[in-house]
Every structure is written in C-alpha cells, then in structure tokens.
Design an enzyme around this catalytic site. Structure first.
Site, mmCIF file in Angstrom:
data_model
loop_
_atom_site.group_PDB
_atom_site.id
_atom_site.type_symbol
_atom_site.label_atom_id
_atom_site.label_comp_id
_atom_site.label_asym_id
_atom_site.label_seq_id
_atom_site.Cartn_x
_atom_site.Cartn_y
_atom_site.Cartn_z
ATOM 1 N N GLU A 113 0.723 -1.554 -0.103
ATOM 2 C CA GLU A 113 -0.046 -0.236 -0.384
ATOM 3 C C GLU A 113 0.360 1.465 0.468
ATOM 4 O O GLU A 113 0.433 2.483 -0.323
ATOM 5 C CB GLU A 113 -1.076 0.373 1.390
ATOM 6 C CG GLU A 113 -2.142 -1.086 0.980
ATOM 7 C CD GLU A 113 -3.000 -1.121 2.031
ATOM 8 O OE1 GLU A 113 -2.156 -1.407 3.597
ATOM 9 O OE2 GLU A 113 -3.861 -1.656 2.145
ATOM 10 N N GLU A 133 -3.163 -9.925 3.672
ATOM 11 C CA GLU A 133 -3.955 -9.354 5.385
ATOM 12 C C GLU A 133 -4.498 -10.991 5.548
ATOM 13 O O GLU A 133 -4.961 -11.246 6.514
ATOM 14 C CB GLU A 133 -5.284 -8.220 5.328
ATOM 15 C CG GLU A 133 -3.658 -6.849 5.389
ATOM 16 C CD GLU A 133 -3.133 -6.698 3.861
ATOM 17 O OE1 GLU A 133 -3.609 -7.709 2.859
ATOM 18 O OE2 GLU A 133 -2.884 -5.529 3.871
HETATM 19 N N1 CO8 Z 1 5.274 -8.031 11.571
HETATM 20 C C1 CO8 Z 1 6.269 -7.802 12.295
HETATM 21 N N2 CO8 Z 1 7.073 -8.544 11.934
HETATM 22 C C2 CO8 Z 1 6.986 -9.157 10.896
HETATM 23 C C3 CO8 Z 1 6.283 -8.681 9.780
HETATM 24 C C4 CO8 Z 1 5.465 -8.151 9.447
HETATM 25 N N3 CO8 Z 1 4.101 -7.417 9.101
HETATM 26 N N4 CO8 Z 1 7.075 -9.486 8.620
HETATM 27 C C5 CO8 Z 1 8.285 -10.386 9.064
HETATM 28 N N5 CO8 Z 1 8.413 -9.800 10.190
HETATM 29 C C6 CO8 Z 1 9.741 -10.149 11.170
HETATM 30 C C7 CO8 Z 1 9.586 -11.423 11.198
HETATM 31 O O1 CO8 Z 1 8.361 -11.541 12.621
HETATM 32 C C8 CO8 Z 1 10.595 -11.989 12.056
HETATM 33 O O2 CO8 Z 1 11.507 -11.450 13.144
HETATM 34 P P1 CO8 Z 1 12.287 -12.938 13.924
HETATM 35 O O3 CO8 Z 1 13.428 -12.709 12.832
HETATM 36 O O4 CO8 Z 1 12.272 -12.167 15.278
HETATM 37 O O5 CO8 Z 1 11.324 -13.848 13.803
HETATM 38 C C9 CO8 Z 1 11.295 -11.727 10.856
HETATM 39 O O6 CO8 Z 1 10.957 -10.253 10.198
HETATM 40 C C10 CO8 Z 1 12.429 -11.561 9.284
HETATM 41 O O7 CO8 Z 1 10.778 -12.366 8.653
HETATM 42 P P2 CO8 Z 1 10.555 -13.935 8.215
HETATM 43 O O8 CO8 Z 1 12.318 -14.795 9.368
HETATM 44 O O9 CO8 Z 1 9.281 -14.368 8.863
HETATM 45 O O10 CO8 Z 1 11.545 -14.157 6.987
HETATM 46 P P3 CO8 Z 1 11.124 -14.955 5.810
HETATM 47 O O11 CO8 Z 1 12.285 -14.732 4.633
HETATM 48 O O12 CO8 Z 1 10.897 -15.896 6.278
HETATM 49 O O13 CO8 Z 1 10.000 -14.363 5.658
HETATM 50 C C11 CO8 Z 1 7.372 -13.539 4.471
HETATM 51 C C12 CO8 Z 1 9.467 -13.491 4.868
HETATM 52 C C13 CO8 Z 1 7.215 -13.965 3.777
HETATM 53 C C14 CO8 Z 1 7.892 -11.790 4.355
HETATM 54 C C15 CO8 Z 1 6.832 -13.431 5.803
HETATM 55 O O14 CO8 Z 1 7.952 -12.487 7.249
HETATM 56 C C16 CO8 Z 1 5.258 -12.516 6.434
HETATM 57 O O15 CO8 Z 1 4.271 -13.258 5.821
HETATM 58 N N6 CO8 Z 1 5.620 -11.348 6.831
HETATM 59 C C17 CO8 Z 1 4.279 -10.937 7.134
HETATM 60 C C18 CO8 Z 1 3.355 -10.546 5.866
HETATM 61 C C19 CO8 Z 1 1.948 -9.636 6.358
HETATM 62 O O16 CO8 Z 1 1.263 -10.903 6.564
HETATM 63 N N7 CO8 Z 1 2.200 -8.572 5.970
HETATM 64 C C20 CO8 Z 1 0.745 -8.036 6.359
HETATM 65 C C21 CO8 Z 1 0.788 -7.478 7.761
HETATM 66 S S1 CO8 Z 1 -1.109 -6.440 8.077
HETATM 67 C C22 CO8 Z 1 -1.247 -4.764 7.247
HETATM 68 O O17 CO8 Z 1 0.267 -4.979 6.097
HETATM 69 C C23 CO8 Z 1 -2.090 -4.338 7.465
HETATM 70 C C24 CO8 Z 1 -2.226 -3.184 6.381
HETATM 71 C C25 CO8 Z 1 -2.963 -2.054 6.880
HETATM 72 C C26 CO8 Z 1 -2.357 -0.824 6.931
HETATM 73 C C27 CO8 Z 1 -1.645 -0.176 8.380
HETATM 74 C C28 CO8 Z 1 -3.381 -0.222 9.965
HETATM 75 C C29 CO8 Z 1 -1.700 0.190 10.889
#
Ligand code: CO8
Length: 259
Positions: A113, A133
């Site tokens: 976004e 999401e």
């Molecule tokens: N929030 C918090 N922490 C995150 C996020 C996130 N969105 N994405 C990644 N991280 C963290 C992981 O928890 C991890 O932390 P730690 O090492 O402490 O465990 C670190 O970043 C590295 O991530 P991964 O180990 O998961 O890395 P991978 O390469 O294995 O995976 C991915 C990468 C596929 C991107 C995976 O991290 C993932 O699925 N992340 C979440 C993606 C997601 O669901 N995003 C949508 C979030 S909701 C949203 O954006 C709503 C927006 C609304 C507008 C805003 C209003 C407030």
C-alpha cells in the site's frame, strides 16, 4: 543529520530527497514509530523547495513486509481506532512533491500500500507485491482494495486480496502496477535516474500535474477535466511558463525558477 530511529533520510544535491526504511531485521515492518517518522520525513522534504522528487526504498530483501503484526496482535477495534494510523497515511497521500518507490523483495500488506501511495514504482526483478492480510484474519486497510483495484483491475486485485498470493515484478509490470522492472543490482539507481528527470522539470508544473493526475481517481471525467483546466490556466501565472516557452522559441535550455 539523521535523527530518526527506523528510517534514514538524505537530501541530495540533485534535488532528490531519499527515504530508506531501516528495520531490516523485521523486513521493514511498518510499526507506529516508522510511520510517525515517515510522515515527518515526507512532509519535511515536501516543504523544502530544493527537493523536487522524493524516492523511498527499503533493502534488497524487503521494501516492507506490511504493518507490524506484533503491534496489532492484541489490539481491539477501539485500540486501532484510537491509534488513528490512517491519518498518517492520509498525510503521506497529500504530499505534493512527486514520489517514487524503489522496490526490491517483499512489498506486502501495508508495504504494498505504501508503494501504491507513491506516484511511480521502479521494481527490481526480485520484487514481490501482495496483500496477504486475509491470511491473518483481516483485510487491506490502507488502500489495498482501492488503489490496487484501480491499478491492476478487478480480477487480479480480487485474486490477490482473496488468496493473499503475491505477484512477481514482471506480473506487476504487465498489470500496470509498476513503471519498470530492472535487475536487482540497479533498481535504486534506476529509481534515482527517473527521479532526476522529474527533478529537472519546473516544480510548480510537476506538483500541479501530479495533483491533476491523482484527481482522476476520485472524480468524474467532467469535473476532473475542469480541475485539470484550472491547473493548466494557473500555470500561465508562473514565470517558469514564460521561461519554458521563450526558451523553446530561442532554441535554448530553460532555466527554472520554481515560481
Ligand atoms: N510484522 C512484524 N514482523 C514481521 C513482519 C510483519 N508484517 N514481517 C516479517 N516480520 C519479522 C518476522 O517476524 C521475523 O522476525 P524474527 O526474526 O524476530 O522472528 C523477521 O521479520 C524476518 O521474517 P521471516 O523470518 O518471516 O522471513 P521469511 O523470509 O521467512 O518470510 C515473509 C518473509 C513471507 C514476508 C514473512 O515474514 C511474512 O509472511 N510476513 C508477514 C507478511 C504479512 O502478513 N503482511 C501483512 C501485514 S498486515 C498489514 O499490512 C495491514 C496493513 C493495514 C494498514 C496499516 C494500518 C496500521
């Protein structure tokens, strides 16, 4: 000097303001702090007449993996309401200076976004865009159902929003979401080079032209045309319009004053 915790900023000599998301260990997840800082950085550059274009980027692995899920995990609807995050997104949307997102790796959820709030997107061939999401029980909240649909069309937006699947940089390009796809080792330089071209344009024209293009998204064609015409007339009040046309007639390069 950079005084931020979660982002880095640089004002370059060529009229480009650069913002870098800087929470690499969390894939640049957009928690409250970076959002507060982003607004300050964007508005600071927007109010600086030396800055003619703003480029925002992350790192090779991630532009931003979305809103910070850990911050939202226990939140109630009222918590979310009182955090009032979307006012910050609105302030970024209202930036008048042209903006470019240089995207590599993940641009997911709020990260996707944020790229779509920008005026143009330069993607590395490793970039992946998505609105996942739904996989965590919610849905896009900062334009993922609106800007994405306008950019890529209903069918593809529905698929992305309802399955949470990501699309590749090439798919994003073919769908009209991004301006260009380039090799990962040059994506930032390519974004800067596009920004440089915008930065050499007369700045009042750039701002009013940006405003007029954005108007196309929230009005009828008729009132959009009227809006465009008013901005067109307004530009005849600038010294730069006289300079631009005079320079054309005299077959020389124009020298913009920004007024
Ligand atoms: N929030 C918090 N922490 C995150 C996020 C996130 N969105 N994405 C990644 N991280 C963290 C992981 O928890 C991890 O932390 P730690 O090492 O402490 O465990 C670190 O970043 C590295 O991530 P991964 O180990 O998961 O890395 P991978 O390469 O294995 O995976 C991915 C990468 C596929 C991107 C995976 O991290 C993932 O699925 N992340 C979440 C993606 C997601 O669901 N995003 C949508 C979030 S909701 C949203 O954006 C709503 C927006 C609304 C507008 C805003 C209003 C407030």
């Amino acid at each position: 000097m950079n005084t931020f915790e979660c982002i880095l900023t640089e004002k370059r000599d060529d009229g480009i303001g650069v913002i870098q998301l800087n929470r690499p260990d969390k894939l640049n997840a957009l928690s409250l702090q970076p959002m507060v800082e982003l607004v300050e950085a964007f508005e600071g550059f927007d109010n600086d007449s030396d800055v003619r274009c703003i480029v925002i980027h992350g790192n090779k692995k991630a532009f931003a993996a979305g809103a910070d899920i850990t911050e939202m995990a226990d939140a109630t609807a009222i918590d979310m309401l009182s955090r009032d995050q979307f006012t910050r997104w609105e302030r970024i949307r209202k930036i008048k200076t042209p903006t470019i997102a240089a995207v590599s790796g993940f641009a997911l959820g709020g990260g996707c976004e944020l790229t779509m709030i920008c005026d143009m997107i330069v993607a590395s061939d490793t970039a992946r865009f998505g609105q996942p999401e739904i996989k965590i029980g919610v849905m896009p909240g900062a334009g993922g159902t609106q800007r994405l649909t306008r950019a890529v069309g209903k069918a593809r937006a529905m698929e992305m929003v309802l399955t949470g699947d990501m699309i590749s940089a090439t798919e994003a390009y073919e769908a009209g979401l991004v301006n260009k796809v380039v090799p990962v080792n040059v994506y930032f330089e390519e974004a800067i080079s596009l920004a440089k071209r915008v930065a050499t344009m007369p700045p009042v024209s750039a701002k009013l032209a940006k405003e007029s293009v954005l108007k196309a998204f929230d009005t009828t064609i008729e009132s959009g045309m009227e809006f465009e015409r008013k901005n067109f007339y307004l530009l005849f009040a600038t010294e730069d319009s006289k300079e631009g046309m005079q320079a054309f007639v005299e077959k020389r390069k124009p020298e913009w004053k920004g007024k």
